[in-house]
Design an enzyme around this catalytic site. Sequence first.
Site, mmCIF file in Angstrom:
data_model
loop_
_atom_site.group_PDB
_atom_site.id
_atom_site.type_symbol
_atom_site.label_atom_id
_atom_site.label_comp_id
_atom_site.label_asym_id
_atom_site.label_seq_id
_atom_site.Cartn_x
_atom_site.Cartn_y
_atom_site.Cartn_z
ATOM 1 C CG ASP A 119 -1.738 1.234 1.360
ATOM 2 O OD1 ASP A 119 -2.589 1.490 0.481
ATOM 3 O OD2 ASP A 119 -1.544 1.983 2.345
ATOM 4 C CD GLU A 166 -3.293 -2.090 -1.079
ATOM 5 O OE1 GLU A 166 -3.810 -0.974 -1.270
ATOM 6 O OE2 GLU A 166 -3.388 -2.704 0.007
#
Length: 226
Positions: A49, A121
């Site tokens: 992320d 991610e």
Amino acid sequence: MKLSAELTRFSARLGHSFSRPELLVEALTHPSFSAPSRSDNQRLEFLGDRVLGLVMAEALLVADTAAAEGQLAPRFNALVRREACADVATEIGLGEVLKLGRSEMKSGGRRKAALLADAMEAVIAAVYLDAGFETARDMVLRLWGTRIDAVEADARDAKTALQEWAQARGLPPPSYTETSREGPDHAPVFTITARLDNGEEECATAGSKRQAEQAAARALLARLLG
């Protein structure tokens, strides 16, 4: 460790050959499939992320060197939000290689946006740990490429997009009001409020009225579209 043929094909779709294949396996392991001897992808998701955020922040700064923070933020949010990650994951067939527990598999986990976004991610983090930031950045920019172009195009005419949003809901066109002007005549700074007839409004500041209006429209659109 050697990747299976299926994961080798997936790695090729990513455009990256892993020196440490175990990182890809971990990135694709959902918590429902984890075990004491088998790590899941949550830690990699946390890292990925942040890597994705840095890549997109840098890309947006390069794409528009004159944009203010208030203009960049909604574009950034559009590119890193869960829906965008899940869309990319779907395009590269990530769901097909996810390692899921029986219950998640039965409930359609391979198609769940939340699971796909988290795994995307995690895959970004796996590439980052395997080959460094530049390789991870190149992969992300390649996979997100059309979305970056699209968000820049949308951002250039947020007023039109906001007007279309209002008209689709039977509202009059938005109004734009100059709420303040500061600075010297040769370098004024304008604050503009974009307001809809339903009471929704946002304001933004820029070095020209046009830029401030566009920024206010983008900010309002970002909130309305959530």
